[in-house]
Structures are given as C-alpha cells and as structure tokens.
Write a protein that holds these residues in place. Sequence first.
Motif, PDB file in Angstrom:
ATOM      1  N   ALA A 175       0.782  -1.106   0.019  1.00 26.19           N
ATOM      2  CA  ALA A 175      -0.023  -0.047   0.138  1.00 26.19           C
ATOM      3  C   ALA A 175       0.753   1.303   0.060  1.00 26.19           C
ATOM      4  CB  ALA A 175      -1.098  -0.021   1.130  1.00 26.19           C
ATOM      5  N   LYS A 176       2.018   1.457   0.722  1.00 28.79           N
ATOM      6  CA  LYS A 176       2.752   2.466   1.071  1.00 28.79           C
ATOM      7  C   LYS A 176       3.611   2.616  -0.490  1.00 28.79           C
ATOM      8  CE  LYS A 176       6.709   4.045   3.580  1.00 28.79           C
ATOM      9  NZ  LYS A 176       7.900   3.908   4.690  1.00 28.79           N
ATOM     10  N   ALA A 177       3.759   1.679  -1.185  1.00 28.12           N
ATOM     11  CA  ALA A 177       4.708   1.633  -2.430  1.00 28.12           C
ATOM     12  C   ALA A 177       3.336   2.267  -3.553  1.00 28.12           C
ATOM     13  CB  ALA A 177       4.922   0.228  -3.084  1.00 28.12           C
ATOM     14  N   LYS A 178       2.135   1.689  -3.443  1.00 25.42           N
ATOM     15  CA  LYS A 178       1.181   2.235  -4.413  1.00 25.42           C
ATOM     16  C   LYS A 178       0.810   3.680  -4.086  1.00 25.42           C
ATOM     17  CE  LYS A 178      -2.494   0.225  -7.142  1.00 25.42           C
ATOM     18  NZ  LYS A 178      -3.381  -0.998  -7.387  1.00 25.42           N
ATOM     19  N   ALA A 179       1.122   4.167  -2.983  1.00 28.94           N
ATOM     20  CA  ALA A 179       0.760   5.465  -2.893  1.00 28.94           C
ATOM     21  C   ALA A 179       1.605   6.494  -3.566  1.00 28.94           C
ATOM     22  CB  ALA A 179       0.879   5.786  -1.375  1.00 28.94           C
ATOM     23  N   ASN A 180       2.931   5.844  -4.116  1.00 26.39           N
ATOM     24  CA  ASN A 180       3.778   6.760  -5.072  1.00 26.39           C
ATOM     25  C   ASN A 180       3.368   6.965  -6.281  1.00 26.39           C
ATOM     26  OD1 ASN A 180       5.708   7.369  -2.773  1.00 26.39           O
ATOM     27  ND2 ASN A 180       6.180   5.088  -2.803  1.00 26.39           N
ATOM     28  N   ASP A 181       2.435   6.090  -6.663  1.00 22.96           N
ATOM     29  CA  ASP A 181       1.980   6.079  -8.218  1.00 22.96           C
ATOM     30  C   ASP A 181       0.295   6.552  -8.098  1.00 22.96           C
ATOM     31  OD1 ASP A 181       4.151   4.627  -9.434  1.00 22.96           O
ATOM     32  OD2 ASP A 181       3.415   2.875  -8.188  1.00 22.96           O
ATOM     33  N   THR A 182       0.376   8.102  -7.915  1.00 18.01           N
ATOM     34  CA  THR A 182      -1.021   8.813  -7.887  1.00 18.01           C
ATOM     35  C   THR A 182      -1.827   8.839  -9.284  1.00 18.01           C
ATOM     36  OG1 THR A 182       0.194  10.823  -8.461  1.00 18.01           O
ATOM     37  CG2 THR A 182      -0.069  10.047  -6.130  1.00 18.01           C
ATOM     38  N   ASP A 183      -1.192   8.285 -10.330  1.00 13.62           N
ATOM     39  CA  ASP A 183      -1.990   8.508 -11.693  1.00 13.62           C
ATOM     40  C   ASP A 183      -3.262   7.469 -11.631  1.00 13.62           C
ATOM     41  OD1 ASP A 183       0.814   6.952 -12.044  1.00 13.62           O
ATOM     42  OD2 ASP A 183      -0.826   5.722 -12.921  1.00 13.62           O
TER      43      ASP A 183
END
Length: 357
Positions: A46-54
């Motif tokens: 979840a933390k990693a995916k938060a870096n991909d905001t598109d």
Amino acid sequence: MNKIDTQWLIDQIRQEFKHILLGDGISLHQTDVVDDYLQDDEELMAKAKANDTDTRWWDVSIENIEKQNWGWPFFDIKGYRYYLPAFMTYYLKHAHRHDSDNAIDSMMYILDSDDYYQSYHATFNELQSRCIAMFLWQYCELNNWQDCDQAKNALVNYWDRFLSWCDNETDFQGDKEYGDGDTKNHKFAEPWLLKEIRAAFDKVRLEDGETIHQADTEGGVGLTKEQFKTLRKNDPEEFWWDIPLERFHAFSSIWSFLDPKGFRFYLPACMSAIITDPHRCIHEEWLIYALENISHYKQHPSFLTSDRVDILDDKQKRVVALFLWQYTLANNWQGDMQEEVSNALENYWFQFIQNEV
C-alpha cells in the motif's frame, strides 16, 4: 516506402487503450516490493502504491517512467496492460531523449518473450495488438533498423501477425531483414478505414440485442427463456472493439441468426478483424453472405433483413459500402466471394459511396 506517422500512432494508442485501468493491479513502485518477495506484506504494498498517484495511464509521469522502468518482469497482467501504452507513448514522444531506449529496455524484453508472457499478450484485442505491432515497427524505423534486434525478434516471434493486410493501397510496406536473416514483406491498409468504422459505430452498444452465443442457438431453439438469457454471460464485452477475433472463428455462422441490434453491434467488430488480420479471419464469407442478403431486401423483403437495414444510419451504411469496396480492391476483383461482394454493392450498398469512388 510510406512510413507510419508517429503522431497518428500516438493517437491510435490513446484511442484503443483508453478504457484500460490499473485497478488493483501492481503499480510501478510496487514492482520493487515484488522483486524483494514481499508482495504479501499489505502495508508495504500500500505504501509503494501511494507513490503512483495516476489514475489513467496517460498521466504516468515521465519521471516515473525514466526512474522506475526496470520492473516489467514483476507486473501482473493488470499492471502490464496499464503501463504498456504509457511506455509506448513515452518513447514515441521522446525518442530523441538520451535515456529513452533505457527506459523501455525491460518492456521490450517482455514484448520479445514467446513463452510465459504469451498469456499476457493474448489479453489484448486485435486493434490493441495491432498498435503494439506498429509500435515495434516504428521503433525500428526511428532507429533506421539498427541496434533494434529485440524489436525485430518480437515482431518475428509474435507481433508481426497483426501487421498483415491485403489492400493494394498501403499505409506502409517494405522488405526488411530481421531476426535471423528472414525477409518478410508487410502490407498495411491505410488506417482511414479502421478509423471510419470506429467513428461511425463508436456509440453502438448491444443493449438488449442477441449475443454471439445466443445467436448460435438459432434464437433459442430448444432452450428455456432462462437458459437463453444465461448465454449472455459468455459474451461480456460492453464495447464491440473488445471482442476477440477467435470468437468469430468459433461462431462463424451467427450472421444468419443475429437480431438487428446484435447485427449492428458485431458488424464493426468483424469488419475491423478482417481488415486487421485477414489471413486469420478465414470465415468472412458468412458476413459477406449476410451483407449480400440485405442487399436483396427490396426485392425479397423479410422482417430480419429490413430491420437490419433500418437500424443502420447512413454513415454506418457508407462504412459498410467502403468495406465491401476495399474488399474487392484487396482481392483484385477476384476470389471465391467476389460475385457475392459485387452483387451486394450493385444491389444496395454502392449508392452510399457512388460519389467517392
């Protein structure tokens, strides 16, 4: 040799992949976590995916593409489908950038894979696959066919099957040596016909029309209403351009049994499939027979043929006529179906293009 226009290809990719979303697929930054075998750690993912905001692939930033581009082997199918159009578009727009080739190295490796990733490749429909094949070809063109062995191999191993077209007016054609020295001659039709089909039928939906699996039962012969209704689950596509070509192979005779709404929905899909890859779409004769049958509706009216005519507007009828006309040109006015195509044009369809050809 005429070349593909790069901006046109960018627009085609945007059009054909516009409905693809990442959803719960693996994102760019999540590939780091997967590479470390920590994909079961929900907090890290979840933390990693938060870096991909598109939320749309065309919003993936250049910075992310150039800095986070090596993780293609760690995408799931959803991630692969989502990021592929983003990376292809990036390269077409920024081929001149110093790091542009490095940014797509990992992606090219996956496109060249002919084993595990075949199941990933197969999730794309015909028009999407054609865009990918054209991208690989254009990549070679932009590099003057030098130092692009992976793209050449990808074409030979899988993607060049989507480049075939039998028209005598070509978008581009040429003999290129690639792979292990094999020479292949590729022909494209001008893309205008696919664009015309898409524009004329873009808003067409199946609604309550019959699906392919329903038509295959000849209107539900021997089935209860509930059984007939259940068959719709086998044809889940909302948009006609997402229908896989293989379904037309398996159910080639449905054109005699589709109701008018079903006919209008599947018609542009089948025409596009024949245009995109005629050597695989071997059952086009059933569609030709149906279009010829419609052309006789004034002399031999029936409920089915008259409703099929009435449900198409003039723009759609024009596109059908152009398809038939191009079919004759592609086959040099010869072939097993030429008489049927000529009859269809003469008896009805030609009136919609008589001032154009």
